[in-house]
Scaffold this motif. Sequence first.
Motif, short mmCIF file in Angstrom:
data_model
loop_
_atom_site.label_atom_id
_atom_site.label_comp_id
_atom_site.label_asym_id
_atom_site.label_seq_id
_atom_site.Cartn_x
_atom_site.Cartn_y
_atom_site.Cartn_z
N TRP A 23 8.56 -5.62 -1.68
CA TRP A 23 10.01 -6.09 -0.55
C TRP A 23 9.50 -7.51 0.13
CZ3 TRP A 23 10.15 -8.66 3.40
CH2 TRP A 23 11.38 -9.37 3.94
N LEU A 24 8.31 -8.09 0.01
CA LEU A 24 7.75 -9.75 -0.24
C LEU A 24 7.74 -10.41 -0.47
CD1 LEU A 24 4.08 -8.79 1.90
CD2 LEU A 24 6.49 -10.50 2.76
N LEU A 25 7.81 -10.35 -2.56
CA LEU A 25 8.31 -10.77 -3.75
C LEU A 25 9.46 -10.60 -3.63
CD1 LEU A 25 6.78 -11.90 -6.10
CD2 LEU A 25 6.19 -9.36 -6.48
N ARG A 26 10.38 -9.31 -3.71
CA ARG A 26 11.23 -9.59 -4.03
C ARG A 26 11.69 -10.70 -2.67
NH1 ARG A 26 12.89 -7.21 -8.37
NH2 ARG A 26 12.64 -4.87 -8.31
N ALA A 27 11.51 -10.66 -1.86
CA ALA A 27 11.98 -11.76 -1.26
C ALA A 27 12.30 -12.90 -1.13
CB ALA A 27 11.51 -11.92 0.92
N GLY A 65 2.57 11.63 -4.64
CA GLY A 65 2.51 12.39 -5.15
C GLY A 65 3.87 13.33 -4.20
N ARG A 66 3.59 12.42 -3.01
CA ARG A 66 4.72 12.61 -2.39
C ARG A 66 5.95 11.85 -2.35
NH1 ARG A 66 1.80 14.96 3.01
NH2 ARG A 66 0.41 15.73 2.75
N LEU A 67 5.96 10.98 -2.56
CA LEU A 67 7.56 9.86 -2.75
C LEU A 67 8.20 10.05 -3.55
CD1 LEU A 67 5.71 7.17 -1.38
CD2 LEU A 67 6.81 8.45 -0.07
N LEU A 68 8.02 10.48 -5.12
CA LEU A 68 8.54 10.45 -5.91
C LEU A 68 9.83 11.27 -6.46
CD1 LEU A 68 6.07 11.18 -8.66
CD2 LEU A 68 6.83 8.82 -8.84
N ASP A 69 10.44 12.35 -5.74
CA ASP A 69 11.09 13.04 -5.83
C ASP A 69 11.55 12.33 -4.78
OD1 ASP A 69 10.56 14.62 -8.55
OD2 ASP A 69 9.47 16.20 -6.84
N GLU A 70 13.01 11.95 -4.82
CA GLU A 70 13.67 11.14 -4.31
C GLU A 70 13.59 10.59 -3.35
OE1 GLU A 70 16.63 14.78 -2.70
OE2 GLU A 70 16.65 15.17 -4.66
N PRO A 71 13.52 9.27 -3.50
CA PRO A 71 12.16 8.58 -2.70
C PRO A 71 13.48 7.99 -1.84
CG PRO A 71 13.13 7.38 -4.31
CD PRO A 71 13.27 8.86 -4.90
N PRO A 72 13.00 8.18 -0.41
CA PRO A 72 13.96 7.63 0.55
C PRO A 72 14.84 6.13 0.56
CG PRO A 72 11.85 7.98 1.63
CD PRO A 72 11.48 8.38 0.10
N ALA A 73 15.84 5.93 1.16
CA ALA A 73 15.70 4.02 0.26
C ALA A 73 15.38 3.47 0.48
CB ALA A 73 17.16 4.53 0.72
N ALA A 76 12.79 3.41 -2.23
CA ALA A 76 13.51 3.43 -3.78
C ALA A 76 13.21 1.81 -4.96
CB ALA A 76 14.80 3.58 -3.87
N ASP A 77 13.26 0.53 -4.26
CA ASP A 77 12.85 -0.08 -5.17
C ASP A 77 11.53 -0.37 -5.78
OD1 ASP A 77 13.17 -2.10 -6.86
OD2 ASP A 77 12.92 -3.59 -4.75
N TYR A 78 10.19 0.39 -4.43
CA TYR A 78 8.64 0.67 -5.34
C TYR A 78 8.71 1.71 -6.16
CZ TYR A 78 4.22 2.82 -3.78
OH TYR A 78 2.92 3.30 -4.13
N VAL A 79 9.29 2.84 -5.47
CA VAL A 79 9.32 4.07 -6.16
C VAL A 79 9.58 3.65 -8.09
CG1 VAL A 79 9.50 6.64 -6.46
CG2 VAL A 79 9.14 5.17 -4.23
N SER A 80 10.62 2.89 -8.12
CA SER A 80 11.47 2.58 -9.59
C SER A 80 10.39 2.25 -10.26
CB SER A 80 12.40 2.22 -8.57
OG SER A 80 13.04 1.47 -10.48
N GLU A 251 9.71 -1.72 9.28
CA GLU A 251 10.31 -1.01 10.29
C GLU A 251 10.36 0.03 8.95
OE1 GLU A 251 11.64 -1.13 13.58
OE2 GLU A 251 9.86 -2.91 14.59
N PRO A 252 11.62 0.19 8.97
CA PRO A 252 12.12 1.82 7.80
C PRO A 252 11.17 1.20 6.42
CG PRO A 252 13.26 -0.18 7.47
CD PRO A 252 12.25 -0.65 8.81
N ILE A 253 10.60 0.42 6.03
CA ILE A 253 10.13 1.23 4.58
C ILE A 253 8.33 1.65 5.67
CG2 ILE A 253 7.72 -0.32 3.85
CD1 ILE A 253 10.10 -2.24 3.14
N LEU A 254 8.36 1.54 6.28
CA LEU A 254 7.15 2.37 7.55
C LEU A 254 7.66 3.85 7.87
CD1 LEU A 254 4.84 -0.26 9.62
CD2 LEU A 254 4.45 0.60 7.10
#
Length: 278
Positions: A23-27, A65-73, A76-80, A251-254
């Motif tokens: 997120w920091l880098l994109r910002a 391992g718990r984030l790869l499938d259908e990551p929360p919005a 999504a950027d990080y998991v992709s 906040e939503p990331i955490l």
Amino acid sequence: MNYRHAFHAGNFGDCMKHALLVWLLRALQRKPAGLFVLDTHAGAGRYDLSAGPAERTGEWRAGIGRLLDEPPAALADYVSLVRDCGLYPGSPMLIEAMLRPQDRLTCCELHPEDHATLRATMAGGETSVPQTSVHRRDAWEALGGLLPPPGGLRRALVLIDPPYEATDEFSSLAAGLARGHARFPTGVFAAWYPIKHRAPVRAFRVAMRDSGLRDIVTAELWLREPLDAARLNGCGLLVVNPPFGFMAAAEPILAALLARLGTGEAGQGFAVERIADE
Ligand SMILES: C[S@@+](CC[C@H](N)C(=O)[O-])C[C@H]1O[C@@H](n2cnc3c(N)ncnc32)[C@H](O)[C@@H]1O
């Protein structure tokens, strides 16, 4: 130097650090001007989670391992980016995957084997891009020596991610932040820290609040009460000069990390707090 990040790659601490780093880098890349990224404690660059140390500890199973499938919005950027990398990317690979032609990345790693792996992979190695350089150089010295940014760049993101092997690592971190900030006061500095026991973290936060540096925010995630000094019960990222919108985005990331990685144990939670005003 006994710490090897391969044992912990992809664990919940990495997920938290890397999701916020993305997120920091994109910002910072919202502006077209080139950016200098300094990764002071770079590690080996990328990690095979299906073999060797990471497979032996299996820490990643309760993390990426718990984030790869259908990551929360919010993730999504990080998991992709993780998926695109193939192996689990450490901070250097994640950053490198996001570099624009006008950006530069410098990585420092002191451990001889991890430095050699990083160098073989990145600078002149298989994923190499010309904007990346790798040094076998002490992080705390580099914070003075490699700032301000080279080549006329006027913006910087500095990731500081020590291993916390030494008992005085929080003090080294506070001193390193002061040194880097003195060299380049407008830089964005992001420092990861473990939360095992409450006392060292509280002392670090007080030291930073009283450091004279301004515009400091912390993002913290706890899986349980921080009462056991032998366990990684939570972790935090302290950001000096956060880009606009960081608190609202963290906040939503955490929350998304906790929803997937939380254990339901007493004391789990997260907080994003300003500890020094702008
Ligand atoms: C937590 S790991 C880094 C992980 C990496 N930032 C990532 O997110 O993928 C810390 C690394 O710092 C290295 N290290 C320890 N002390 C150092 C120092 N004084 N200067 C540079 N690197 C150091 C260790 O060998 C280790 O690889």
